[in-house]
Design a protein around this motif. Structure first.
Motif, PDB file in Angstrom:
ATOM      1  N   GLU A   1      -2.285   8.002   3.382  1.00 49.01           N
ATOM      2  CA  GLU A   1      -3.580   7.334   3.490  1.00 49.01           C
ATOM      3  C   GLU A   1      -3.719   6.585   4.807  1.00 49.01           C
ATOM      4  O   GLU A   1      -4.783   6.613   5.442  1.00 49.01           O
ATOM      5  CB  GLU A   1      -3.809   6.383   2.317  1.00 49.01           C
TER       6      GLU A   1
ATOM      7  N   ALA B   1      -4.310   9.236   7.465  1.00 45.24           N
ATOM      8  CA  ALA B   1      -5.640   9.827   7.300  1.00 45.24           C
ATOM      9  C   ALA B   1      -6.736   8.861   7.732  1.00 45.24           C
ATOM     10  O   ALA B   1      -7.705   9.261   8.385  1.00 45.24           O
ATOM     11  CB  ALA B   1      -5.842  10.265   5.848  1.00 45.24           C
ATOM     12  N   ALA B   2      -6.593   7.584   7.401  1.00 37.81           N
ATOM     13  CA  ALA B   2      -7.595   6.586   7.800  1.00 37.81           C
ATOM     14  C   ALA B   2      -7.655   6.477   9.316  1.00 37.81           C
ATOM     15  O   ALA B   2      -8.748   6.372   9.897  1.00 37.81           O
ATOM     16  CB  ALA B   2      -7.270   5.234   7.173  1.00 37.81           C
TER      17      ALA B   2
ATOM     18  N   ALA C   1      -6.906   8.888  11.430  1.00 36.00           N
ATOM     19  CA  ALA C   1      -7.478  10.140  11.934  1.00 36.00           C
ATOM     20  C   ALA C   1      -8.998  10.187  11.710  1.00 36.00           C
ATOM     21  O   ALA C   1      -9.716  10.765  12.534  1.00 36.00           O
ATOM     22  CB  ALA C   1      -6.811  11.327  11.253  1.00 36.00           C
ATOM     23  N   ARG C   2      -9.477   9.575  10.621  1.00 33.76           N
ATOM     24  CA  ARG C   2     -10.919   9.579  10.328  1.00 33.76           C
ATOM     25  C   ARG C   2     -11.710   8.590  11.184  1.00 33.76           C
ATOM     26  O   ARG C   2     -12.908   8.736  11.347  1.00 33.76           O
ATOM     27  CB  ARG C   2     -11.162   9.213   8.867  1.00 33.76           C
ATOM     28  N   ALA C   3     -11.058   7.583  11.703  1.00 32.77           N
ATOM     29  CA  ALA C   3     -11.749   6.503  12.415  1.00 32.77           C
ATOM     30  C   ALA C   3     -12.396   7.018  13.701  1.00 32.77           C
ATOM     31  O   ALA C   3     -11.809   7.830  14.409  1.00 32.77           O
ATOM     32  CB  ALA C   3     -10.773   5.377  12.740  1.00 32.77           C
ATOM     33  N   PRO C   4     -13.598   6.536  13.970  1.00 31.63           N
ATOM     34  CA  PRO C   4     -14.241   6.921  15.232  1.00 31.63           C
ATOM     35  C   PRO C   4     -13.470   6.372  16.423  1.00 31.63           C
ATOM     36  O   PRO C   4     -12.845   5.317  16.347  1.00 31.63           O
ATOM     37  CB  PRO C   4     -15.631   6.280  15.134  1.00 31.63           C
ATOM     38  N   ARG C   5     -13.513   7.060  17.487  1.00 30.04           N
ATOM     39  CA  ARG C   5     -12.820   6.638  18.705  1.00 30.04           C
ATOM     40  C   ARG C   5     -13.812   6.125  19.713  1.00 30.04           C
ATOM     41  O   ARG C   5     -14.802   6.539  20.011  1.00 30.04           O
ATOM     42  CB  ARG C   5     -12.022   7.776  19.327  1.00 30.04           C
TER      43      ARG C   5
END
Length: 50
Positions: free
Chosen positions: A40, A43-44, A46-50
Motif C-alpha cells: 500500500e 502503491a500510494a 506510485a499513484r501520487a501526482p508528481r
C-alpha cells in the motif's frame, strides 16, 4: 534497529520529492513482516501526482 529514526529524517530531507513514512512492521524486511502495508505504501507513492 539498523538506524535510528533521525537517519530516515535526514535522508528524507536530502532527497527532493521523497516521502517519509513509518510502517507498522518489524525487522529490516517490511515486505516480509508487513507485506500488505508495504504494498500500500508503494502503491500510494506510485499513484501520487508528481
Amino acid at each position: 534497529m539498523i538506524a535510528p529514526p533521525e537517519v530516515g529524517t535526514y535522508v528524507h530531507q536530502a532527497i527532493p520529492g521523497s516521502r517519509r513514512i513509518t510502517l507498522d512492521a518489524t525487522g529490516h524486511c517490511p515486505q516480509l513482516s508487513a507485506p500488505e502495508a508495504t504494498i500500500e505504501a508503494i502503491a500510494a507513492f506510485a499513484r501520487a501526482p508528481r
